[in-house]
Design a protein around this motif. Structure first.
Motif, PDB file in Angstrom:
ATOM      1  N   GLY A   8       0.821  -1.207   0.000  1.00 21.83           N
ATOM      2  CA  GLY A   8       0.000   0.000   0.000  1.00 21.83           C
ATOM      3  C   GLY A   8       0.852   1.252   0.000  1.00 21.83           C
ATOM      4  N   GLY A   9       0.460   2.212  -0.846  1.00 18.73           N
ATOM      5  CA  GLY A   9       1.213   3.479  -0.938  1.00 18.73           C
ATOM      6  C   GLY A   9       0.364   4.653  -0.511  1.00 18.73           C
ATOM      7  N   GLY A  10      -0.586   4.415   0.421  1.00 20.64           N
ATOM      8  CA  GLY A  10      -1.379   5.524   0.980  1.00 20.64           C
ATOM      9  C   GLY A  10      -0.578   6.192   2.086  1.00 20.64           C
ATOM     10  N   LYS A  51      -5.640  15.687  15.150  1.00 20.24           N
ATOM     11  CA  LYS A  51      -4.951  15.179  13.961  1.00 20.24           C
ATOM     12  C   LYS A  51      -3.694  16.013  13.698  1.00 20.24           C
ATOM     13  CE  LYS A  51      -9.073  13.541  11.574  1.00 20.24           C
ATOM     14  NZ  LYS A  51      -8.709  12.500  10.623  1.00 20.24           N
ATOM     15  N   ALA A 118       1.702  -3.566  -8.161  1.00 14.49           N
ATOM     16  CA  ALA A 118       1.430  -5.007  -7.996  1.00 14.49           C
ATOM     17  C   ALA A 118       0.270  -5.181  -7.045  1.00 14.49           C
ATOM     18  CB  ALA A 118       2.659  -5.705  -7.420  1.00 14.49           C
ATOM     19  N   VAL A 120      -1.168  -7.612  -4.230  1.00 10.45           N
ATOM     20  CA  VAL A 120      -0.846  -8.746  -3.364  1.00 10.45           C
ATOM     21  C   VAL A 120      -2.121  -9.540  -3.122  1.00 10.45           C
ATOM     22  CG1 VAL A 120      -0.063  -9.408  -1.059  1.00 10.45           C
ATOM     23  CG2 VAL A 120       1.015  -7.487  -2.236  1.00 10.45           C
ATOM     24  N   THR A 149      -1.014  -2.116   4.602  1.00  8.23           N
ATOM     25  CA  THR A 149      -1.669  -0.801   4.762  1.00  8.23           C
ATOM     26  C   THR A 149      -2.654  -0.599   3.614  1.00  8.23           C
ATOM     27  OG1 THR A 149      -0.064   0.432   3.432  1.00  8.23           O
ATOM     28  CG2 THR A 149       0.503   0.120   5.727  1.00  8.23           C
ATOM     29  N   GLY A 151      -5.836   0.244   3.439  1.00 12.96           N
ATOM     30  CA  GLY A 151      -6.884   1.260   3.494  1.00 12.96           C
ATOM     31  C   GLY A 151      -8.283   0.709   3.326  1.00 12.96           C
ATOM     32  N   GLY A 168     -12.032   0.135  -4.435  1.00  8.03           N
ATOM     33  CA  GLY A 168     -11.477   0.583  -3.151  1.00  8.03           C
ATOM     34  C   GLY A 168     -11.745   2.045  -2.900  1.00  8.03           C
ATOM     35  N   SER A 175      -9.374  -4.832  -3.628  1.00  6.14           N
ATOM     36  CA  SER A 175      -8.403  -5.874  -3.360  1.00  6.14           C
ATOM     37  C   SER A 175      -9.179  -7.128  -2.992  1.00  6.14           C
ATOM     38  CB  SER A 175      -7.552  -5.380  -2.191  1.00  6.14           C
ATOM     39  OG  SER A 175      -6.520  -6.231  -1.947  1.00  6.14           O
ATOM     40  N   THR A 194     -17.175   4.311   5.157  1.00  3.23           N
ATOM     41  CA  THR A 194     -16.906   5.747   5.250  1.00  3.23           C
ATOM     42  C   THR A 194     -17.429   6.400   3.973  1.00  3.23           C
ATOM     43  OG1 THR A 194     -15.224   7.424   5.685  1.00  3.23           O
ATOM     44  CG2 THR A 194     -14.535   5.586   4.333  1.00  3.23           C
ATOM     45  N   GLY A 195     -17.560   7.710   3.996  1.00  3.88           N
ATOM     46  CA  GLY A 195     -18.175   8.360   2.834  1.00  3.88           C
ATOM     47  C   GLY A 195     -17.482   9.646   2.476  1.00  3.88           C
ATOM     48  N   TYR A 335     -20.122   9.409  -2.461  1.00  2.84           N
ATOM     49  CA  TYR A 335     -20.405   7.982  -2.343  1.00  2.84           C
ATOM     50  C   TYR A 335     -19.916   7.475  -0.998  1.00  2.84           C
ATOM     51  CZ  TYR A 335     -15.432   7.276  -3.456  1.00  2.84           C
ATOM     52  OH  TYR A 335     -14.051   7.317  -3.434  1.00  2.84           O
ATOM     53  N   VAL A 337     -18.142   4.041   0.910  1.00  5.22           N
ATOM     54  CA  VAL A 337     -17.425   2.807   0.587  1.00  5.22           C
ATOM     55  C   VAL A 337     -17.421   1.893   1.817  1.00  5.22           C
ATOM     56  CG1 VAL A 337     -15.143   3.834   1.094  1.00  5.22           C
ATOM     57  CG2 VAL A 337     -15.281   1.813  -0.355  1.00  5.22           C
ATOM     58  N   GLN A 364      -5.966   2.446   7.853  1.00  7.53           N
ATOM     59  CA  GLN A 364      -7.414   2.210   7.844  1.00  7.53           C
ATOM     60  C   GLN A 364      -7.768   0.726   7.989  1.00  7.53           C
ATOM     61  OE1 GLN A 364      -9.279   5.202   6.283  1.00  7.53           O
ATOM     62  NE2 GLN A 364     -11.330   4.391   6.249  1.00  7.53           N
ATOM     63  N   TYR A 371      -6.180  10.437   7.313  1.00 10.73           N
ATOM     64  CA  TYR A 371      -4.806  10.351   6.808  1.00 10.73           C
ATOM     65  C   TYR A 371      -3.800  10.346   7.962  1.00 10.73           C
ATOM     66  CZ  TYR A 371      -7.383  12.591   2.937  1.00 10.73           C
ATOM     67  OH  TYR A 371      -8.295  12.912   1.982  1.00 10.73           O
TER      68      TYR A 371
HETATM   69  P1  FAD Z   1      -5.169   4.338   1.682  1.00  9.60           P
HETATM   70  O1  FAD Z   1      -4.790   5.762   1.645  1.00  9.60           O
HETATM   71  O2  FAD Z   1      -6.548   3.975   1.307  1.00  9.60           O
HETATM   72  O3  FAD Z   1      -4.141   3.530   0.779  1.00  9.60           O
HETATM   73  C1  FAD Z   1      -4.299   2.172   0.528  1.00  9.60           C
HETATM   74  C2  FAD Z   1      -3.205   1.714  -0.388  1.00  9.60           C
HETATM   75  O4  FAD Z   1      -3.191   0.301  -0.461  1.00  9.60           O
HETATM   76  C3  FAD Z   1      -3.331   2.185  -1.823  1.00  9.60           C
HETATM   77  O5  FAD Z   1      -2.082   2.638  -2.253  1.00  9.60           O
HETATM   78  C4  FAD Z   1      -3.735   0.938  -2.613  1.00  9.60           C
HETATM   79  O6  FAD Z   1      -3.291   0.956  -3.937  1.00  9.60           O
HETATM   80  C5  FAD Z   1      -3.014  -0.111  -1.809  1.00  9.60           C
HETATM   81  N1  FAD Z   1      -3.543  -1.481  -1.922  1.00  9.60           N
HETATM   82  C6  FAD Z   1      -4.751  -1.923  -1.545  1.00  9.60           C
HETATM   83  N2  FAD Z   1      -4.847  -3.252  -1.727  1.00  9.60           N
HETATM   84  C7  FAD Z   1      -3.655  -3.665  -2.235  1.00  9.60           C
HETATM   85  C8  FAD Z   1      -3.125  -4.924  -2.635  1.00  9.60           C
HETATM   86  N3  FAD Z   1      -3.837  -6.037  -2.543  1.00  9.60           N
HETATM   87  N4  FAD Z   1      -1.861  -4.976  -3.134  1.00  9.60           N
HETATM   88  C9  FAD Z   1      -1.118  -3.854  -3.223  1.00  9.60           C
HETATM   89  N5  FAD Z   1      -1.574  -2.638  -2.841  1.00  9.60           N
HETATM   90  C10 FAD Z   1      -2.819  -2.539  -2.355  1.00  9.60           C
HETATM   91  N6  FAD Z   1     -10.855  10.133   6.279  1.00  9.60           N
HETATM   92  C11 FAD Z   1     -11.216  11.125   7.085  1.00  9.60           C
HETATM   93  O7  FAD Z   1     -10.465  11.497   7.983  1.00  9.60           O
HETATM   94  N7  FAD Z   1     -12.398  11.728   6.958  1.00  9.60           N
HETATM   95  C12 FAD Z   1     -13.249  11.370   5.980  1.00  9.60           C
HETATM   96  O8  FAD Z   1     -14.323  11.912   5.890  1.00  9.60           O
HETATM   97  C13 FAD Z   1     -12.884  10.324   5.100  1.00  9.60           C
HETATM   98  N8  FAD Z   1     -13.709   9.919   4.128  1.00  9.60           N
HETATM   99  C14 FAD Z   1     -13.313   8.987   3.231  1.00  9.60           C
HETATM  100  C15 FAD Z   1     -14.145   8.668   2.179  1.00  9.60           C
HETATM  101  C16 FAD Z   1     -13.776   7.752   1.230  1.00  9.60           C
HETATM  102  C17 FAD Z   1     -14.702   7.425   0.112  1.00  9.60           C
HETATM  103  C18 FAD Z   1     -12.542   7.145   1.345  1.00  9.60           C
HETATM  104  C19 FAD Z   1     -12.100   6.137   0.318  1.00  9.60           C
HETATM  105  C20 FAD Z   1     -11.702   7.431   2.407  1.00  9.60           C
HETATM  106  C21 FAD Z   1     -12.091   8.375   3.363  1.00  9.60           C
HETATM  107  N9  FAD Z   1     -11.301   8.749   4.434  1.00  9.60           N
HETATM  108  C22 FAD Z   1     -11.655   9.739   5.279  1.00  9.60           C
HETATM  109  C23 FAD Z   1     -10.236   7.968   4.846  1.00  9.60           C
HETATM  110  C24 FAD Z   1      -8.860   8.319   4.384  1.00  9.60           C
HETATM  111  O9  FAD Z   1      -8.829   8.403   3.023  1.00  9.60           O
HETATM  112  C25 FAD Z   1      -8.080   7.158   4.879  1.00  9.60           C
HETATM  113  O10 FAD Z   1      -8.207   7.113   6.285  1.00  9.60           O
HETATM  114  C26 FAD Z   1      -6.632   7.181   4.579  1.00  9.60           C
HETATM  115  O11 FAD Z   1      -6.386   7.399   3.236  1.00  9.60           O
HETATM  116  C27 FAD Z   1      -6.136   5.810   4.997  1.00  9.60           C
HETATM  117  O12 FAD Z   1      -4.821   5.679   4.674  1.00  9.60           O
HETATM  118  P2  FAD Z   1      -4.223   4.244   4.417  1.00  9.60           P
HETATM  119  O13 FAD Z   1      -2.793   4.467   4.161  1.00  9.60           O
HETATM  120  O14 FAD Z   1      -4.609   3.348   5.513  1.00  9.60           O
HETATM  121  O15 FAD Z   1      -4.946   3.702   3.120  1.00  9.60           O
END
Ligand code: FAD
Length: 632
Positions: A8-10, A51, A118, A120, A149, A151, A168, A175, A194-195, A335, A337, A364, A371
């Motif tokens: 994951g690159g979040g 935060k 890639a 996983v 990670t 998300g 996603g 995933s 979440t929305g 939307y 999710v 997440q 974030y």
């Molecule tokens: P993410 O930023 O989601 O990154 C996940 C990463 O994992 C991505 O790079 C993806 O490509 C990678 N990945 C996933 N599966 C695989 C796999 N099998 N193999 C390789 N890579 C994979 N936060 C708030 O604070 N307030 C909000 O109101 C809010 N609303 C949101 C609404 C929506 C629709 C979404 C989608 C998110 C929302 N968020 C909100 C949440 C916020 O975006 C996340 O908390 C934050 O981005 C989480 O970070 P993360 O690094 O855990 O995951």
């Protein structure tokens, strides 16, 4: 063969990879698309109450998010400015394209980090140790440590009204296999939701009907490395919902997947959708909507406050009911999710999965939302992967040392049934955790671990020296009530009748160090003090004054923390029989379900009352006595 694989690159993945590769580990970061590294899925902003504290803590430990927020920030603001320093939260409106580009290019420059597109599908484990991952397509990659990670991507399902799309987040696939793989390893998974709100074409909005929302006149950066003060380059705006908006929502609730039963996952209590707010706060006829640019040159606006999964036609009507939005064009509909998460009470304080060496989860996937929460966990998992690699003791931040400590401790002790968001009220020692003390609290620790060095470490050392000299000078300054001094202080409405320290004076409501210094300068007084304080920046000076002003309360909280730590660390050794005299059936049931390992963990289980904790403490002491007696 790598030392660490980050999936994951979040925000969690980027932070974990940053810490580990800078500490010398050979790291592979696998993401569904390199294009989406550092992407802001939802609001284009970093920080805010609690935060913002997390981001400053990340900076003090040597992390990445603070740098990215400063590089991409277009409007800076300290929230809660009128309140005490401990609960003020720095926030930056960001350019989302710049933010993601900064994170990606910064990671690309790291020597030990390889980035791959890639997916996983499986975690490979042998004899309770991870050994790698299997990718879609059959290849395998090997490493003794893995940080997951992913998300909102695990079996992600997006909802807009009756329309359901697998993914996603908007435009990105979900995933598939990983949830089953984690389940096979014995982990319990749940479902959350979440929305996000609709995005609006800025050119379709009548800004004359909106109230402008300015940044601070003296914007402050997140990172100590950002020496030049940031510039406010953008304006935000405020509008509000009204009775017409609420009417439209109420009459279409049956079409909302939240209310029709189409969504099974639990949504965030502290970031509810607009349909949730209208139902929960029925007597409120209006809610604020913050209108935020997505970037300097981005054509879209983000409507902060009306996240929704209502059908597209209802979203059109809702948006057009807002003042200034009568002719608004929706560029992308809001939307919700739904996604799988792993209940974090299956993790150790290092964020490693109990019983599987080398498997860490962060972000997440652990049931958090946001974030900053994700990045803070990425930091903890990344650092602990490094320490494990070198067979060193793990890093565990206590609740009185950092909000990050509170976050991790809450997650692993209580688990979560709804998206967890950091709040200042979750910390019992808020006075100890202000943004102004992050470098004092955390940087020496990071330096001793060898994860904070170079330019940032130098800047922090200089800052700590300046602050220490400033605090010393304040502590050593006192006033004798001789005629001249008394008259001078009287003129500043700070009368004294006996020798009084400057710290004591600063604790008075009407005392201002600035005024005192200004007046002292014109009368040639307090030369030593003025010299010691001169090199301090505004923020550093405020920090020194706050430490003096709240010293009594701070000392009390430190003592409380010390006492609680002694209790907190009181071990509950297995097997322990919780069904003891004085504990109610409900408390016993909860203790049996959570099986806390220390008294501190027991105390934070919802429903375990302070009275039950003291009874438990008594039983633990008795156990200890009888154990000691039997050894004699
Ligand atoms: P993410 O930023 O989601 O990154 C996940 C990463 O994992 C991505 O790079 C993806 O490509 C990678 N990945 C996933 N599966 C695989 C796999 N099998 N193999 C390789 N890579 C994979 N936060 C708030 O604070 N307030 C909000 O109101 C809010 N609303 C949101 C609404 C929506 C629709 C979404 C989608 C998110 C929302 N968020 C909100 C949440 C916020 O975006 C996340 O908390 C934050 O981005 C989480 O970070 P993360 O690094 O855990 O995951």
């Amino acid at each position: 063969m790598y030392d660490l694989i980050v999936i994951g690159g979040g925000h969690a993945g980027a932070e974990a990879a940053w810490f580990a590769s800078r500490a010398g580990l050979r790291v592979a970061l696998l993401t569904l698309s390199k294009e989406s590294i550092g992407r802001m899925s939802c609001n284009p902003a970093i920080g805010g109450l609690a935060k913002g504290h997390l981001v400053r803590e990340i900076d003090a430990m040597g992390g990445l998010m603070s740098l990215a927020a400063d590089a991409a920030g277009i409007q800076f603001k300290t929230l809660n400015r009128s309140k005490g320093p401990a609960v003020q939260g720095p926030r930056a409106q960001c350019d989302r394209t710049l933010y993601a580009a900064f994170v990606r290019t910064t990671l690309e420059r790291l020597e030990n980090l390889a980035l791959f597109d890639a997916r996983v599908s499986r975690i490979l484990v042998r004899r309770d140790r991870v050994e790698g991952v299997a990718l879609d397509g059959g290849q395998t990659l090997h490493a003794p440590a893995i940080i997951v990670t992913t998300g909102t991507f695990l079996r992600g399902l997006m909802h807009t009204g009756e329309t359901r799309t697998e993914g996603g987040r908007y435009g990105e696939p979900r995933s598939e296999g990983l949830s089953d793989s984690l389940r096979t390893l014995g982990l319990r998974l749940g479902r959350l939701k979440t929305g996000t709100p609709p995005r609006i074409e800025a050119s379709s909005v009548d800004f004359t009907l909106l109230a402008p929302d300015h940044g601070d006149p003296d914007p402050r950066p997140f990172s100590i490395e950002s020496k030049t003060p940031p510039i406010n380059q953008a304006l935000c705006w405020i509008t509000h919902t009204n009775e017409q908006t609420h009417q439209v929502i109420v009459s279409n609730l049956h079409r909302s997947p939240m209310f029709s039963g189409q969504i099974e996952g639990t949504g965030p209590r502290y970031c509810p959708s607009i349909e949730d707010k209208v139902v929960r706060f029925r007597d409120k006829t209006s809610h604020h909507v913050f209108v935020e640019p997505e970037g300097l040159h981005e054509p879209w606006l983000y409507l902060n406050g009306i996240s929704t999964s209502l059908p597209a036609d209802v979203q059109d009507t809702v948006v057009r009911s807002l003042p200034g939005f009568g002719n608004a064009a929706i560029a992308r509909y809001g939307y919700a999710v739904e996604y799988d998460f792993v209940n974090p009470n299956q993790l150790a304080p290092t964020l490693e999965v109990h019983g599987i060496r080398g498997l860490f989860l962060a972000g997440q996937i652990n049931g958090t939302s946001g974030y900053e929460e994700a990045a803070a966990q990425g930091m903890i998992a990344g650092i602990n992967a490094v320490l494990q690699h070198h067979d060193r003791d793990p890093l565990i931040l206590s609740r009185d040392l950092a909000y990050t400590g509170v976050l991790v401790d809450d997650l692993i002790t209580l688990g979560t049934e709804e998206p967890y968001r950091m709040l200042t009220s979750r910390a019992e020692y808020r006075l100890l955790l202000g943004c102004d003390t992050v470098y004092q609290r955390l940087s020496p620790l990071a330096m001793s671990l060898g994860i904070l060095s170079g330019r940032r470490a130098g800047l922090i050392r200089d800052r700590l020296e300046r602050e220490a000299a400033g605090s010393r000078a304040v502590a050593e300054t006192s006033f004798r009530p001789d005629q001249e001094t008394s008259a001078w202080l009287e003129s500043l409405e700070l009368p004294i009748s006996s020798e009084t320290t400057l710290s004591a004076l600063l604790q008075r409501r009407n005392a201002s160090l600035d005024r005192l210094i200004e007046s002292a300068r014109s009368t040639g007084r307090l030369e030593e003090l003025r010299k010691a304080l001169e090199p301090l920046s505004r923020e550093e000076l405020d920090g020194v004054v706050n430490q003096a002003r709240y010293s009594g309360y701070i000392e009390r909280q430190k003592k409380d923390a010390e006492r609680v730590r002694r209790d907190h660390d009181l071990p509950i050794s297995e097997p322990f029989e919780f069904n003891r005299p004085g504990l109610s059936a409900e408390v016993v049931e909860k203790l049996n379900a959570f099986r806390p390992r220390t008294l501190g963990q027991a105390a934070r289980i919802p429903g375990v009352t302070p009275a039950a904790v003291s009874i438990l403490r008594m039983h633990l002491a008795r156990n200890e006595q009888s154990r000691a007696a039997s050894q004699v």
